[in-house]
Scaffold this motif. Structure first.
Motif, PDB file in Angstrom:
ATOM      1  N   THR A   1       1.056  -1.012   0.069  1.00  0.00           N
ATOM      2  CA  THR A   1       0.058   0.274  -0.167  1.00  0.00           C
ATOM      3  C   THR A   1       0.531   1.531   0.660  1.00  0.00           C
ATOM      4  O   THR A   1       2.477   1.431   0.619  1.00  0.00           O
TER       5      THR A   1
ATOM      6  N   ARG B   1      -2.050   7.084   1.653  1.00  0.00           N
ATOM      7  CA  ARG B   1      -2.628   7.971   0.475  1.00  0.00           C
ATOM      8  C   ARG B   1      -2.804   8.389  -1.275  1.00  0.00           C
ATOM      9  O   ARG B   1      -2.559   9.228  -1.468  1.00  0.00           O
TER      10      ARG B   1
ATOM     11  N   ASP C   1      -4.439   8.431  -3.409  1.00  0.00           N
ATOM     12  CA  ASP C   1      -5.200   8.877  -3.715  1.00  0.00           C
ATOM     13  C   ASP C   1      -4.710  10.386  -3.898  1.00  0.00           C
ATOM     14  O   ASP C   1      -5.212  10.655  -5.075  1.00  0.00           O
ATOM     15  N   LEU C   2      -3.736  10.639  -3.319  1.00  0.00           N
ATOM     16  CA  LEU C   2      -2.882  11.641  -3.604  1.00  0.00           C
ATOM     17  C   LEU C   2      -1.637  11.615  -4.793  1.00  0.00           C
ATOM     18  O   LEU C   2      -1.877  13.347  -5.418  1.00  0.00           O
ATOM     19  N   GLY C   3      -1.659  10.597  -5.465  1.00  0.00           N
ATOM     20  CA  GLY C   3      -1.195   9.922  -6.916  1.00  0.00           C
ATOM     21  C   GLY C   3       0.732  10.686  -6.569  1.00  0.00           C
ATOM     22  O   GLY C   3       1.644  10.955  -7.355  1.00  0.00           O
TER      23      GLY C   3
END
Ligand code: SF4
Ligand code: SF4
Lengths: 252, 173
Positions: A235, A238, A240-242
């Motif tokens: 993983t 975050r 999602d922040l790329g």
């Protein structure tokens, strides 16, 4: 970009890169020492006069399953190596232990959190002076000669990885210059890496027998870390922040 | 055509130059008189140049006097930005050779760096961040920073043992 995840097979194949790297290192070694004598691990070491290269991307894989709850060895080792004890309220914090718990099922995890060495670091984006920068091999650093202590980067970092030095410091480790008025964060123990070593936290974790922190080159398909990242469910915090971070977690 | 104003500027400049030359001559004369004496009362202490521990500096003294700052700055960029860790112009190298035998430091009244910088009235702020003492032989990541027989390529270092696992590092209050 310099990451195994985004490579296009035709011009940037990991194999080709790896071969070039080995070739280059071998040439350097041949120049410097007698044939047959290799003083350093070809896949890891770098001659002092050789610049860090984007063929390498340093990263860490942290296995929260092996990270012991209550163990603080990596945090202590970081303080000892880099010269802060954590005894003063204003001391810097480059790495901290985080306990996370799923309240529904009661499952908990323990993990160290530090600078994630983003491929697209927000701290570098916001820095008005160019002090925050990413080295070719993916290590995100602060050039304290240039940092004005504005602390924008501290605001921008999604991982709360950076600290500001509030007080005068004395007796720094000669390898880790630090001083009042600058922002700083985990350097991935760059002074150790440049000599072929690995970060102090990883060493301490191994010494304590937990083996929860694996350090290595994410660009080298044959490195232990790349193999694990390729085969296990890991993983990015975050994601999602790329930001495509260099520090990955396993088991969270 | 040379205007009057311009002429005046040139003349002033020349006068300034003459004055500077005279002053310099004066300073030189005083310096040579005082060179082997103790500093006269009320004057800035003369710099102390104690024997360095190495055989020979990386460049001759006249070059180092004028250019050590440029070389250090160049080296700092190379090391900081690119990770080049050659030892020739590394600050650690300077400190290893020039640390005072008594204080083990380049700072202090008789310290190699500080005594000269105070004399020249040039602010010395390297050591707000950098250590002013040589790396202890048993320091954490032990590596001789500037010894002649250092191999060009460093072997892997075994570093785990010296980590103090019982320190209170990083524990937040
Ligand atoms: S984790 Fe924070 S300090 Fe580290 S590279 Fe990313 S934004 Fe910068
Ligand atoms: S505190 Fe320093 S490194 Fe951070 S944004 Fe400001 S100048 Fe850049």
């Amino acid at each position: 970009m310099s990451n195994s995840m985004d490579k296009t097979p035709e011009n940037n194949s990991p194999d080709k890169k790896r071969r070039q790297f080995i070739g280059y290192s071998a040439a350097m070694a041949g120049l410097a020492i007698a044939p047959g004598v290799t003083l350093f691990d070809l896949a890891h070491g770098r001659a002092p006069e050789e610049a860090a290269s984007s063929k390498v991307r340093w990263g860490m894989l942290i296995d929260s399953g092996k990270c012991a709850s209550g163990c603080n060895d990596c945090v202590s080792a970081c303080g000892t190596e880099n010269g802060f004890s954590g005894s003063r309220e204003t001391d810097s914090q480059w790495i901290r232990k985080v306990e996370i718990k799923d309240l529904r099922i009661g499952q908990s995890h323990s993990l160290p959190m530090m600078c994630q060495h983003c491929e697209h670091p927000p701290c570098v984006d916001v820095c008005p002076t160019g002090a925050s920068f990413k080295r070719a091999d993916g290590i995100v650093l602060v050039d304290r000669h240039i940092c004005i202590g504005c602390r924008y980067c501290m605001m921008a970092c999604p991982y709360k990885a950076r600290s500001f030095v509030h007080e005068e410091l004395h007796d720094q480790n000669p390898d880790v210059p630090r001083g009042k008025g600058c922002v700083e964060s985990c350097t991935l123990c760059v002074h150790r890496i440049d000599r072929g070593g690995q970060p102090a936290c990883a060493d301490a974790c191994t010494a304590a027998g937990h083996n929860a922190i694996l350090f290595g080159d994410l660009n080298d398909p044959n490195s232990e870390i790349s193999k694990r990242v390729a085969t296990l469910a890991t993983t990015q915090v975050r994601a999602d922040l790329g930001l495509n971070v260099g520090v990955r977690y396993q088991g969270i | 055509m040379v205007s009057l104003a311009k002429l005046r500027v040139v003349l002033n400049w020349q006068r300034g130059g003459l004055l500077a030359a005279l002053l310099a001559l004066g300073a030189f004369a005083t310096a040579s008189v005082n060179a082997h004496e103790s500093t006269p009362a009320g004057r800035v202490a003369l710099p102390v140049h104690a024997e360095a521990s190495g055989d020979k500096c990386v460049r001759d003294t006249s070059y180092m006097k004028r250019h050590h700052m440029d070389e250090l700055k160049h080296h700092r960029k190379e090391t900081m930005r690119k990770g080049i860790r050659t030892t020739e112009f590394s600050l650690q190298g300077c400190i290893n050779c020039h640390a005072d035998k008594k204080t083990n430091s380049v700072l202090g009244k008789e310290g190699f760096c500080q005594s000269c910088h105070s004399y020249a009235a040039v602010k010395l702020d390297c050591f707000e961040c950098h250590a002013s003492k040589p790396k202890a032989a048993t320091a954490l990541s032990s590596m001789p920073a500037s010894s002649a027989d250092t191999p060009a390529i460093m072997p892997q270092q075994v570093q785990a043992e010296s980590v103090d696992l019982n320190s209170t590092g990083g524990v937040r209050k």
